[in-house]
Motif scaffolding. Structure first.
Motif, mmCIF file in Angstrom:
data_model
loop_
_atom_site.group_PDB
_atom_site.id
_atom_site.type_symbol
_atom_site.label_atom_id
_atom_site.label_comp_id
_atom_site.label_asym_id
_atom_site.label_seq_id
_atom_site.Cartn_x
_atom_site.Cartn_y
_atom_site.Cartn_z
ATOM 1 N N MET A 265 0.860 -1.199 0.000
ATOM 2 C CA MET A 265 0.000 0.000 0.000
ATOM 3 C C MET A 265 0.889 1.240 0.000
ATOM 4 O O MET A 265 1.850 1.332 0.761
ATOM 5 N N SER A 266 0.604 2.207 -0.843
ATOM 6 C CA SER A 266 1.417 3.410 -0.926
ATOM 7 C C SER A 266 1.165 4.313 0.256
ATOM 8 O O SER A 266 0.152 4.203 0.949
ATOM 9 N N VAL A 267 2.108 5.255 0.502
ATOM 10 C CA VAL A 267 1.984 6.182 1.616
ATOM 11 C C VAL A 267 0.719 6.999 1.514
ATOM 12 O O VAL A 267 -0.005 7.200 2.473
ATOM 13 N N GLY A 268 0.384 7.478 0.297
ATOM 14 C CA GLY A 268 -0.779 8.336 0.151
ATOM 15 C C GLY A 268 -2.091 7.636 0.418
ATOM 16 O O GLY A 268 -3.072 8.257 0.780
ATOM 17 N N SER A 269 -2.106 6.292 0.223
ATOM 18 C CA SER A 269 -3.359 5.577 0.387
ATOM 19 C C SER A 269 -3.489 4.892 1.740
ATOM 20 O O SER A 269 -4.469 4.219 2.008
ATOM 21 N N ALA A 270 -2.492 5.042 2.617
ATOM 22 C CA ALA A 270 -2.535 4.404 3.928
ATOM 23 C C ALA A 270 -3.646 4.990 4.770
ATOM 24 O O ALA A 270 -3.663 6.185 5.026
ATOM 25 N N ARG B 138 -4.217 3.244 18.251
ATOM 26 C CA ARG B 138 -5.253 3.828 17.396
ATOM 27 C C ARG B 138 -4.739 4.990 16.566
ATOM 28 O O ARG B 138 -5.283 5.298 15.502
ATOM 29 N N THR B 139 -3.668 5.664 17.012
ATOM 30 C CA THR B 139 -3.244 6.906 16.358
ATOM 31 C C THR B 139 -1.867 6.838 15.703
ATOM 32 O O THR B 139 -1.459 7.801 15.061
ATOM 33 N N ARG B 140 -1.185 5.717 15.847
ATOM 34 C CA ARG B 140 0.196 5.687 15.334
ATOM 35 C C ARG B 140 0.271 5.748 13.811
ATOM 36 O O ARG B 140 1.322 6.064 13.249
ATOM 37 N N SER B 141 -0.841 5.455 13.114
ATOM 38 C CA SER B 141 -0.833 5.529 11.652
ATOM 39 C C SER B 141 -1.321 6.878 11.134
ATOM 40 O O SER B 141 -1.533 7.030 9.923
ATOM 41 N N ARG B 142 -1.506 7.856 12.014
ATOM 42 C CA ARG B 142 -1.848 9.205 11.556
ATOM 43 C C ARG B 142 -0.697 9.768 10.719
ATOM 44 O O ARG B 142 0.459 9.347 10.879
ATOM 45 N N PRO B 143 -0.975 10.715 9.836
ATOM 46 C CA PRO B 143 0.022 11.152 8.856
ATOM 47 C C PRO B 143 1.372 11.584 9.428
ATOM 48 O O PRO B 143 2.412 11.226 8.864
ATOM 49 N N LEU B 144 1.387 12.319 10.536
ATOM 50 C CA LEU B 144 2.677 12.776 11.063
ATOM 51 C C LEU B 144 3.508 11.652 11.674
ATOM 52 O O LEU B 144 4.666 11.466 11.277
ATOM 53 N N PRO B 145 2.982 10.897 12.636
ATOM 54 C CA PRO B 145 3.816 9.814 13.175
ATOM 55 C C PRO B 145 4.144 8.743 12.143
ATOM 56 O O PRO B 145 5.178 8.071 12.258
ATOM 57 N N ALA B 146 3.304 8.594 11.113
ATOM 58 C CA ALA B 146 3.566 7.607 10.062
ATOM 59 C C ALA B 146 4.519 8.132 8.993
ATOM 60 O O ALA B 146 4.901 7.393 8.083
ATOM 61 N N GLY B 147 4.898 9.404 9.073
ATOM 62 C CA GLY B 147 5.837 9.966 8.119
ATOM 63 C C GLY B 147 5.251 10.313 6.768
ATOM 64 O O GLY B 147 5.981 10.494 5.786
ATOM 65 N N GLN B 148 3.925 10.438 6.684
ATOM 66 C CA GLN B 148 3.281 10.755 5.409
ATOM 67 C C GLN B 148 3.411 12.233 5.048
ATOM 68 O O GLN B 148 3.354 12.587 3.868
ATOM 69 N N VAL B 149 3.531 13.085 6.061
ATOM 70 C CA VAL B 149 3.778 14.518 5.851
ATOM 71 C C VAL B 149 4.802 14.982 6.875
ATOM 72 O O VAL B 149 4.947 14.383 7.942
ATOM 73 N N SER B 150 5.473 16.061 6.558
ATOM 74 C CA SER B 150 6.437 16.632 7.493
ATOM 75 C C SER B 150 5.749 17.672 8.370
ATOM 76 O O SER B 150 4.628 18.121 8.084
ATOM 77 N N VAL B 151 6.422 18.079 9.430
ATOM 78 C CA VAL B 151 5.876 19.117 10.302
ATOM 79 C C VAL B 151 5.686 20.412 9.527
ATOM 80 O O VAL B 151 4.663 21.099 9.682
#
Length: 310
Positions: free
Chosen positions: A1-6, A98-111
């Protein structure tokens, strides 16, 4: 699964997952556009106060536009607030299932990218706010102080839900600021009632994470109340109904408003009866059902405003 679709773990699938361009999905998720319930809950006190103030003014001519502007403002400002919350909580979120796959901790976006999207949404919110009078603009801007400090409260107090209440109930003041250019006792009592409501429903929500929160040292009213949550909800939901009732009485509201409050109260009682704090899925469903509770009250207030204007 790609980062954008996670997909985020606490999302259930929606237009963001299926229709939004893949590159935009992490941004939409960080601002919870895939889970709009928080925006609706932020909006409810805005709509309550707009309708109640219009009824007191015996004038609903500006109410439709106010309702639309509050709708836009609630969604973009909740989105900005969620982005800020995720920026400040990214390390804690990485430690919660429940929250570890949110975009920031998952590395999908930067701060930096998250901050940029926050600013864009805040600017849209400012454009909405500038459609109102100067007092309303100042009142809206004042809420940002509470929004800024809220994410840190779970680290220092057992009552972060009270601070969320201060922020999420701010709309109870805005309808009066927009309509009258002032905040009177009716607005303040409505605000207090909304705060009690928020403490109640966010305690239900927080029970989803109670075990993880205990492991990482995050405080909440869910952990504070524990097995006594039902009694606490009776107190806070009861206080919400009582204070909103005082606001209706002080505004000389007519029967539709009281009917709406009765329906609101029955819905809250149903939540308390159904709640099982050891069932996270049920906690989430009951939390989300507060949108319907808020809409029941709004329907009564809206009908009251139309009746009084006629």
């Amino acid at each position: 699964m790609s980062v954008g679709s996670a997909r985020v773990a606490d999302s259930t699938g929606n237009w963001v997952d299926t229709r939004a361009p893949e590159w935009s999905r992490p941004y939409l998720r960080i601002s919870r556009y895939d889970r709009p319930i928080g925006s609706w809950l932020l909006l409810m006190p805005c709509w309550w106060s707009a309708a109640l103030a219009a009824g007191m003014a015996h004038d609903v001519s500006r109410l439709p536009l106010t309702i639309v502007l509050f709708l836009i403002g609630a969604f973009v400002m909740r989105g900005a607030g969620c982005a800020w919350n995720d920026i400040t909580d990214r390390e804690l979120d990485a430690r919660v299932e429940r929250t570890r796959s949110r975009p920031l901790p998952a590395g999908q976006v930067s701060v930096k990218q998250a901050l940029a999207f926050l600013v864009v949404q805040a600017l849209i919110g400012l454009i909405v706010l500038l459609q109102f009078n100067r007092f309303a603009v100042a009142t809206g801007i004042a809420s940002l102080v509470i929004v800024a400090i809220y994410p840190f409260m779970k680290r220092v107090t057992w009552w972060p839900q009270a601070f969320l209440g201060l922020a999420f109930s701010w709309g109870a003041l805005m309808g009066f600021a927009v309509t009258f250019g002032r905040i009177d006792i009716t607005a303040l009592v409505l605000y207090a009632g909304a705060i009690a409501w928020v403490i109640g429903y966010d305690t239900i929500y927080a029970h989803q994470d109670a075990e993880d929160d205990a492991l990482i040292g995050v405080k909440s009213t869910a952990r504070l109340f524990g097995a006594h949550t039902h009694q606490a909800l009776i107190m806070f939901y009861g206080l919400a109904v009582m204070l909103i009732g005082v606001a209706l009485a002080s505004s000389d509201a007519r029967w539709p408003a009281w009917l709406g409050l009765a329906a609101f109260a029955l819905h809250l009682a149903w939540q308390i009866k159904r709640l099982r704090i050891d069932d996270p899925a049920l906690c989430l469903r009951l939390f989300k059902s507060n949108k319907h509770a808020g809409l029941l009250l709004f329907a009564g207030l809206l009908a009251d405003a139309v009746l009084r204007a006629g």
